[in-house]
Design a protein around this motif. Structure first.
Motif, PDB file in Angstrom:
ATOM      1  N   ILE A 148     -28.609  18.103  66.086  1.00 60.21           N
ATOM      2  CA  ILE A 148     -27.832  16.841  65.687  1.00 60.21           C
ATOM      3  C   ILE A 148     -27.732  16.717  64.886  1.00 60.21           C
ATOM      4  N   LYS A 149     -28.611  16.799  63.989  1.00 60.77           N
ATOM      5  CA  LYS A 149     -28.487  17.015  62.130  1.00 60.77           C
ATOM      6  C   LYS A 149     -27.891  17.240  61.665  1.00 60.77           C
ATOM      7  N   PHE A 150     -27.647  18.457  61.867  1.00 62.54           N
ATOM      8  CA  PHE A 150     -26.748  19.982  61.297  1.00 62.54           C
ATOM      9  C   PHE A 150     -25.163  19.252  61.429  1.00 62.54           C
ATOM     10  N   ALA A 151     -25.017  19.156  62.867  1.00 61.59           N
ATOM     11  CA  ALA A 151     -24.236  18.376  63.215  1.00 61.59           C
ATOM     12  C   ALA A 151     -23.001  17.658  62.909  1.00 61.59           C
ATOM     13  N   ARG A 152     -24.364  16.220  62.317  1.00 63.95           N
ATOM     14  CA  ARG A 152     -23.585  14.722  61.479  1.00 63.95           C
ATOM     15  C   ARG A 152     -23.403  15.452  60.126  1.00 63.95           C
ATOM     16  N   GLU A 153     -24.483  16.002  59.945  1.00 63.32           N
ATOM     17  CA  GLU A 153     -23.837  17.011  58.138  1.00 63.32           C
ATOM     18  C   GLU A 153     -22.678  17.048  58.019  1.00 63.32           C
ATOM     19  N   VAL A 154     -22.514  18.268  58.998  1.00 62.58           N
ATOM     20  CA  VAL A 154     -21.276  18.876  59.114  1.00 62.58           C
ATOM     21  C   VAL A 154     -20.009  18.413  59.289  1.00 62.58           C
ATOM     22  N   SER A 155     -20.443  17.171  60.042  1.00 60.79           N
ATOM     23  CA  SER A 155     -18.957  16.324  60.535  1.00 60.79           C
ATOM     24  C   SER A 155     -19.001  15.415  59.366  1.00 60.79           C
ATOM     25  N   ALA A 156     -19.813  14.863  58.506  1.00 56.31           N
ATOM     26  CA  ALA A 156     -19.562  14.501  56.999  1.00 56.31           C
ATOM     27  C   ALA A 156     -18.609  14.947  56.578  1.00 56.31           C
ATOM     28  N   THR A 181     -30.915  29.830  65.661  1.00 65.68           N
ATOM     29  CA  THR A 181     -30.179  31.052  64.862  1.00 65.68           C
ATOM     30  C   THR A 181     -29.121  31.242  63.961  1.00 65.68           C
ATOM     31  N   PRO A 182     -28.752  31.743  63.171  1.00 67.11           N
ATOM     32  CA  PRO A 182     -27.665  31.719  62.375  1.00 67.11           C
ATOM     33  C   PRO A 182     -26.105  31.351  63.180  1.00 67.11           C
ATOM     34  N   GLU A 183     -26.819  32.120  63.736  1.00 65.14           N
ATOM     35  CA  GLU A 183     -25.346  32.104  65.100  1.00 65.14           C
ATOM     36  C   GLU A 183     -25.020  30.545  65.937  1.00 65.14           C
ATOM     37  N   LEU A 184     -26.753  30.413  66.619  1.00 60.23           N
ATOM     38  CA  LEU A 184     -25.919  29.186  67.043  1.00 60.23           C
ATOM     39  C   LEU A 184     -25.121  28.145  65.313  1.00 60.23           C
ATOM     40  N   PHE A 185     -25.878  27.341  64.055  1.00 59.53           N
ATOM     41  CA  PHE A 185     -25.178  27.121  63.447  1.00 59.53           C
ATOM     42  C   PHE A 185     -24.410  27.269  62.798  1.00 59.53           C
ATOM     43  N   PHE A 186     -23.512  28.848  62.806  1.00 58.25           N
ATOM     44  CA  PHE A 186     -22.117  29.366  63.208  1.00 58.25           C
ATOM     45  C   PHE A 186     -21.379  28.415  64.272  1.00 58.25           C
ATOM     46  N   ALA A 187     -21.648  28.576  65.706  1.00 56.22           N
ATOM     47  CA  ALA A 187     -21.243  28.018  66.455  1.00 56.22           C
ATOM     48  C   ALA A 187     -20.768  26.829  66.296  1.00 56.22           C
ATOM     49  N   ILE A 188     -21.762  25.946  65.472  1.00 51.68           N
ATOM     50  CA  ILE A 188     -21.484  24.503  66.239  1.00 51.68           C
ATOM     51  C   ILE A 188     -20.620  24.305  64.358  1.00 51.68           C
ATOM     52  N   ALA A 189     -20.484  24.923  63.850  1.00 56.72           N
ATOM     53  CA  ALA A 189     -19.936  24.576  62.671  1.00 56.72           C
ATOM     54  C   ALA A 189     -18.367  24.894  62.822  1.00 56.72           C
ATOM     55  N   HIS A 190     -17.918  25.649  63.913  1.00 59.09           N
ATOM     56  CA  HIS A 190     -16.785  26.220  64.499  1.00 59.09           C
ATOM     57  C   HIS A 190     -16.481  25.353  65.321  1.00 59.09           C
ATOM     58  N   GLU A 191     -16.997  24.945  66.262  1.00 62.08           N
ATOM     59  CA  GLU A 191     -16.814  23.865  67.322  1.00 62.08           C
ATOM     60  C   GLU A 191     -16.125  22.616  67.105  1.00 62.08           C
ATOM     61  N   LEU A 192     -17.070  21.901  66.096  1.00 55.82           N
ATOM     62  CA  LEU A 192     -17.098  21.128  64.689  1.00 55.82           C
ATOM     63  C   LEU A 192     -15.676  21.167  63.990  1.00 55.82           C
ATOM     64  N   ARG A 193     -15.048  22.127  63.442  1.00 56.17           N
ATOM     65  CA  ARG A 193     -13.688  22.314  62.794  1.00 56.17           C
ATOM     66  C   ARG A 193     -12.496  21.959  63.990  1.00 56.17           C
TER      67      ARG A 193
END
Length: 145
Positions: free
Chosen positions: A8-16, A56-68
């Motif tokens: 959630i924290k990572f998603a908020r930062e990328v969403s910003a 894992t890095p794959e998790l963060f990559f996937a979240i950033a990908h879906e946020l895009r």
């Protein structure tokens, strides 16, 4: 902080960065995703993440990908020609402009947040080149504000 809070924290930062509202994040059994290899998916209810993946890095990559993808939807990117991963072979799927853009954006995020540069070695050189070109464009867009 548990996995959900970290995501959630990572998603908020990328969403910003994308200037979008952070969607809800839910962890689900892999059977709720389109394929057994899929890590995450954007749905009208938010981002679904397979519950058996670790931090894992794959998790963060996937979240950033879906946020895009969420950003693409909010910014009226055309979806009329878009096909899901179960409708095309993997190379055709990854060559779609919206996938190239989402992969390139996620690569920018991984470099900025973690100093990791995804290589996309599971993709043909032609698709890797499309991603690298788009990655450079996104880096310039973010730098120029």
């Amino acid at each position: 902080m548990d996995k959900r809070q970290i995501c959630i924290k990572f998603a908020r930062e990328v969403s910003a960065i994308l200037k979008i509202a952070a969607p809800a994040i839910r962890f689900v059994p892999v059977k709720q995703l389109r394929t057994s290899t899929q890590i995450a998916a954007l749905t009208p209810d938010g981002i679904l993440i397979r519950n058996d993946i670790g931090v894992t890095p794959e998790l963060f990559f996937a979240i950033a990908h879906e946020l895009r993808h969420a950003y693409q939807l909010e910014n009226d990117r055309s979806l009329h020609d878009y096909r899901t991963s179960d409708q095309l072979d993997i190379d055709e799927y990854n060559a779609q402009p919206l996938e190239v853009d989402a992969n390139a954006f996620a690569a920018v995020v991984m470099a900025e947040f973690f100093g990791i540069s995804p290589q996309f070695l599971n993709m043909p050189e032609s698709i890797r080149q499309l991603i690298y070109v788009r990655k450079r464009q996104i880096q310039k867009e973010l730098k120029d504000g």
